[in-house]
Write an enzyme that holds these catalytic residues in place. Structure first.
Site, PDB file in Angstrom:
ATOM      1  N   SER A  87      -5.747   4.391  -4.145  1.00 55.20           N
ATOM      2  CA  SER A  87      -4.863   3.232  -3.812  1.00 55.20           C
ATOM      3  C   SER A  87      -5.889   2.328  -3.128  1.00 55.20           C
ATOM      4  CB  SER A  87      -3.649   3.705  -2.985  1.00 55.20           C
ATOM      5  OG  SER A  87      -2.835   2.615  -2.787  1.00 55.20           O
ATOM      6  N   HIS A 191       2.287   1.036  -6.765  1.00 50.51           N
ATOM      7  CA  HIS A 191       1.645   1.274  -8.089  1.00 50.51           C
ATOM      8  C   HIS A 191       2.905   1.316  -9.382  1.00 50.51           C
ATOM      9  CE1 HIS A 191      -1.852   1.809  -5.931  1.00 50.51           C
ATOM     10  NE2 HIS A 191      -1.321   2.460  -5.114  1.00 50.51           N
TER      11      HIS A 191
END
Length: 305
Positions: A87, A191
């Site tokens: 991430s 996401h």
């Protein structure tokens, strides 16, 4: 081959930056970054409580700053054959690989954190970790509930993301074969399509960057591919906020490259934990405090020998 990895949001804990600021020059570097992005990183990394550093706009720059500090303290980046980040850790990885300067990495992550915080404020959303179970069964169950498998981490862990109601339904009705579902203390459905507004902000910010091609093998968490173009790395950083993280594929790539050791940058622990289950027998070191630098140096020396 040694792999250097950088953790994502959720790895931060109150006061975790304190011992790193005691290293020579660290406080001055952090002060400069703080002035540049308009955020007191030293305060948040040493004095703020868990709720304050849970704020996406704070957590993300704080994690990248910590990763860069620990990477600098570790040194010998040339000893590593590959680098990857989970991430927001991908921005740290991009800087370590020479794609972005430290200053550009901090500026970019500041935009990312603010954009994702704004996107998360539109709808009440969240994330939950599903532990255990067959991957296909778990993913099908999440899709049935309208959830996105936002992080497929390997080692029997999938993180779902969606609205608060969808997360609550998952907690009440866990997938068949899974051991448990744990709601995560994060401030949004990262996401997923909920983050689309942040992508637009990052597209603008990316136009100001002049990326270089990576000097290490850069493993993208979008699909586990090794990316050798700096422009492609930045394009992936932009789209990544609304796309699932495939850390399972990153670990498969590490294995195919012949990984023989892993070092996780500060605040380490999450990714080495996954590696211990998915890459059994591969030695790893998590940099939690500067005291761990000695163990990492020993791993580097062992590989050099």
């Amino acid at each position: 081959m040694l792999v250097l990895v950088a953790p994502g949001q959720g790895a931060q804990t109150p006061g975790f930056l304190t011992p790193w600021l005691e290293l020579p020059g660290a406080a001055d570097r952090v002060a400069g970054w703080s002035d540049a992005i308009g955020l007191d990183l030293a305060h948040y990394g040493t004095k703020a409580d868990a709720d304050e550093i849970r704020d996406t706009a704070v957590a993300q720059p704080l994690l990248v700053a910590a990763g860069l500090l620990s990477a600098s303290a570790l040194g010998a980046s040339s000893a590593f054959g590959a680098v990857a980040g989970h991430s927001v850790g991908e921005i740290t990885a991009a800087a370590v690989a020479g794609v972005l300067s430290d200053a550009d990495a901090l500026s970019f992550v500041r935009t990312r954190g603010l954009g994702m915080a704004d996107a998360a404020a539109v709808t009440e959303t969240g994330m939950a970790a599903v532990l255990g179970g067959d991957q296909d069964v778990v993913v099908a169950h999440l899709e049935k509930l309208g959830l996105t498998p936002a992080n497929i981490n390997g080692a029997g862990q999938i993180v779902a993301a969606g609205t608060a109601e969808q997360i609550a339904a998952l907690v009440d009705e866990k997938p068949e074969g899974s051991m448990k579902v744990v709601a995560l203390k994060v401030a949004g459905a990262f996401h997923t399509h909920h983050m689309a507004p942040a992508v637009a902000e990052l597209e603008k910010a990316a136009q100001a960057l002049t990326p270089a091609d990576p000097v290490l093998k850069y493993v993208s968490n979008r699909d586990g591919l090794v990316i050798d173009s700096g422009a492609d790395v930045v394009a992936r950083l932009v789209g990544q906020v609304a796309n699932p993280v495939r850390w399972d594929l990153c670990m498969e790539t590490f294995a195919s490259l012949g990984v023989s050791g892993i070092v996780e940058l500060c605040p380490g622990g999450t990714l080495t934990g996954l590696a211990k289950r998915a890459l059994k027998g591969v030695p790893s070191v998590a940099l939690k405090t500067p005291d761990d630098l000695e163990k990492a140096a020993a791993l580097l020396a062992e590989h050099a020998a």
